[in-house]
Design a protein around this motif. Structure first.
Motif, short mmCIF file in Angstrom:
data_model
loop_
_atom_site.label_atom_id
_atom_site.label_comp_id
_atom_site.label_asym_id
_atom_site.label_seq_id
_atom_site.Cartn_x
_atom_site.Cartn_y
_atom_site.Cartn_z
N VAL A 201 -59.40 -27.23 -0.10
CA VAL A 201 -59.58 -26.60 -1.41
C VAL A 201 -60.79 -25.68 -1.32
O VAL A 201 -61.90 -26.09 -0.97
CB VAL A 201 -59.72 -27.65 -2.54
N ASN A 202 -60.55 -24.39 -1.59
CA ASN A 202 -61.56 -23.35 -1.46
C ASN A 202 -62.31 -23.21 -2.77
O ASN A 202 -61.77 -22.70 -3.76
CB ASN A 202 -60.88 -22.04 -1.07
N ILE A 203 -63.55 -23.67 -2.79
CA ILE A 203 -64.35 -23.69 -4.01
C ILE A 203 -65.41 -22.60 -3.97
O ILE A 203 -65.64 -21.97 -2.94
CB ILE A 203 -65.01 -25.07 -4.22
N ASP A 204 -66.09 -22.37 -5.11
CA ASP A 204 -67.18 -21.40 -5.14
C ASP A 204 -68.52 -22.13 -5.11
O ASP A 204 -68.58 -23.36 -5.10
CB ASP A 204 -67.07 -20.49 -6.36
N GLU A 205 -69.61 -21.36 -5.07
CA GLU A 205 -70.94 -21.95 -4.90
C GLU A 205 -71.31 -22.86 -6.07
O GLU A 205 -71.93 -23.91 -5.88
CB GLU A 205 -71.99 -20.85 -4.74
N GLN A 206 -70.94 -22.46 -7.29
CA GLN A 206 -71.25 -23.28 -8.45
C GLN A 206 -70.51 -24.60 -8.40
O GLN A 206 -71.07 -25.66 -8.70
CB GLN A 206 -70.89 -22.52 -9.74
N GLN A 207 -69.24 -24.55 -8.01
CA GLN A 207 -68.45 -25.78 -7.89
C GLN A 207 -69.03 -26.69 -6.82
O GLN A 207 -69.03 -27.92 -6.97
CB GLN A 207 -66.99 -25.44 -7.57
N GLN A 208 -69.54 -26.10 -5.74
CA GLN A 208 -70.14 -26.92 -4.69
C GLN A 208 -71.41 -27.58 -5.21
O GLN A 208 -71.66 -28.77 -4.95
CB GLN A 208 -70.45 -26.07 -3.46
N SER A 209 -72.21 -26.84 -5.95
CA SER A 209 -73.45 -27.39 -6.52
C SER A 209 -73.15 -28.50 -7.52
O SER A 209 -73.89 -29.49 -7.62
CB SER A 209 -74.26 -26.29 -7.20
#
Length: 358
Positions: A201-209
Motif C-alpha cells: 500500500v503506497n502511502i504519503d508522508e502524512q499517512q506514514q507519520s
C-alpha cells in the motif's frame, strides 16, 4: 524468477519499480500497452558485513527480475483488449506484487472518484479469478468435445473441477491442498490465482507519520492470504536522492529504521521461496540465489556446472558464527567449520566453499 508489479493506473507502480531497479523515472515510463522490465537488487546486511571484512574487488547481491505491468484499466472503454494485454503480461510472472494507492493527490488522478486500496485490490483479484475460471471452462470443454476421453483426461477434468469450485467460492488456487503431482499437472496453465502475491500500500508522508492503518484492507489481505506491506514511495525516492552520509540522519528524523524498499525487496525474495548462500574472498563477496530445500551439489551448479559435476564436498560456515567471532580464523579455532556432502540441504546465509575435481 520474475515478479510482476501490478495494479490500477496511477498507483505508483513505476515509482516502486524504479526504487527496486535503480532506474531513473524518465527511463521507466510504460506506455499504455507496454511493460517495463528490469532487475532489482535484494539488500543483504550479511553481504555488507562480509564485504567490509574481506574488502573484495567486487560485491554482488542477489537479484530478482521485475516486470512493471501497464496499469489495469477499470473503465468500460478500456476493458476488452486492455484487460487481455494486462493478463498476458501477468501470466509469465512467477509472483505478483499488488501496488495499491492510499495517497491522495490533486494532480495524480485516480481511476475512481475516491481512494480505496481494498476496493482496488479486490478489482484486480476478481479479474484474475475470472480469467482462471474462463481458462478452466475452455479446457474442460475442449476435452469433452474431443474424439476420445482417456483416463488421464478424466483425472485432469476432476482436478480442474476442484480448482473451478475453489474459485467459485472466492478462493485462490495457490491456497488449495494439492499434491506435488497435482501442482505439476496444472503448472502449464499458469493460473493467475496460483501465483504467490504480496500487497504494497503506497502511502504519503502524512499517512506514514500518522501510522497509517486500514482495517478493511488488512481484513481483505488476511482473507486472501496475501501479506501486506506499507511503503511511502515518494519519500523513498527522496531518500535515494540524498548523499549517502545524509540518508541515515534523514531517516532518524523521520523515525524510519530502514528504507521500506529494502523491506519490500526481502519480502519479494521470500515470497518466491528463495534463499541465499554466500561465497567470500578477496576477489568477490557474493550472494547466490537458490530455492529453499536445495542440496549442496545442486547449489554448486549455480556457480558453475563443473563444480556440480565434480563435487567432492562443501566447506560450510554459518554466517552468525563469523559475524559473532569476527573472522574465519576464530571460527575454525572454535570448531565451527563443517564439511558437508552432496545431500546437505543448504540453509539461508551459509558461507560455502565447494571442493571439486573434474
Amino acid at each position: 524468477m520474475k515478479i510482476g508489479l501490478i495494479g490500477l493506473n496511477q498507483t505508483g507502480k513505476t515509482t516502486v519499480f524504479c526504487l527496486l531497479t535503480g532506474k531513473e523515472d524518465n527511463e521507466a515510463k510504460p506506455g499504455k500497452n507496454t511493460a517495463n522490465i528490469g532487475t532489482g537488487i535484494v539488500p543483504d546486511e550479511r553481504v555488507d558485513f562480509l564485504s567490509s571484512l574481506y574488502k573484495p574487488k567486487k560485491t554482488t547481491y542477489a537479484k530478482i527480475d521485475l516486470t512493471d505491468v501497464a496499469g489495469f484499466a477499470v473503465s468500460d472503454s478500456d476493458r476488452g483488449s486492455g484487460a487481455s494485454r494486462f493478463l498476458n503480461d501477468v501470466r509469465p510472472c512467477d509472483a505478483l506484487i499488488h501496488v495499491l494507492r492510499a495517497f491522495d493527490s490533486d494532480t495524480v488522478i485516480h481511476d475512481f472518484d475516491a481512494i480505496d486500496p481494498a476496493r482496488d485490490l479486490e478489482a484486480v483479484e476478481t479479474e484474475m479469478l475470472f480469467a482462471d475460471l474462463e481458462m478452466i471452462e475452455k479446457r474442460i470443454a475442449r476435452i469433452k468435445t474431443g474424439k476420445k476421453i482417456t483416463k488421464e483426461h478424466e483425472v485432469e477434468i476432476a482436478l480442474l473441477e476442484r480448482c473451478f469450485k475453489r474459485l467459485e467460492d472466492g478462493g485462490s488456487i495457490k491456497d488449495m491442498e494439492l499434491t506435488e503431482q497435482e501442482r505439476l499437472a496444472i503448472r502449464g496453465f499458469s493460473f493467475l490465482t496460483e501465483k504467490p502475491r504480496l500487497a504494497v500500500v503506497n502511502i504519503d508522508e502524512q499517512q506514514q507519520s500518522d501510522k497509517y492503518q486500514n482495517d478493511t484492507l488488512q481484513a481483505l489481505c488476511a482473507k486472501l492470504n496475501i501479506p501486506l506491506i506499507e511503503l511511502c514511495a515518494q519519500m523513498e525516492m527522496e531518500i535515494n536522492c540524498l548523499p549517502e552520509e545524509d540518508r541515515q540522519a534523514f531517516m532518524t528524523d523521520m523515525g524510519i529504521k530502514e528504507p521500506g524498499v529494502e523491506v519490500l525487496a526481502r519480502a519479494m525474495y521470500e515470497l518466491l521461496g528463495l534463499i541465499s548462500f554466500l561465497t567470500v574472498g578477496e576477489d568477490e563477496v557474493r550472494a547466490w540465489t537458490i530455492e529453499k530445500g536445495t542440496i549442496a551439489q545442486l547449489a554448486a551448479g549455480k556457480i558453475h556446472s563443473d563444480i556440480e559435476r565434480g563435487f567432492i564436498r562443501a566447506e560450510v560456515v554459518k554466517y552468525k558464527d563469523i559475524f559473532e567471532l569476527g573472522n574465519m580464523v576464530k571460527v575454525k579455532e572454535k570448531g565451527l567449520f563443517r564439511l558437508e556432502g552432496k545431500q546437505y540441504i543448504v540453509e539461508d546465509g551459509d558461507i560455502i566453499n565447494f571442493r571439486f575435481n573434474v
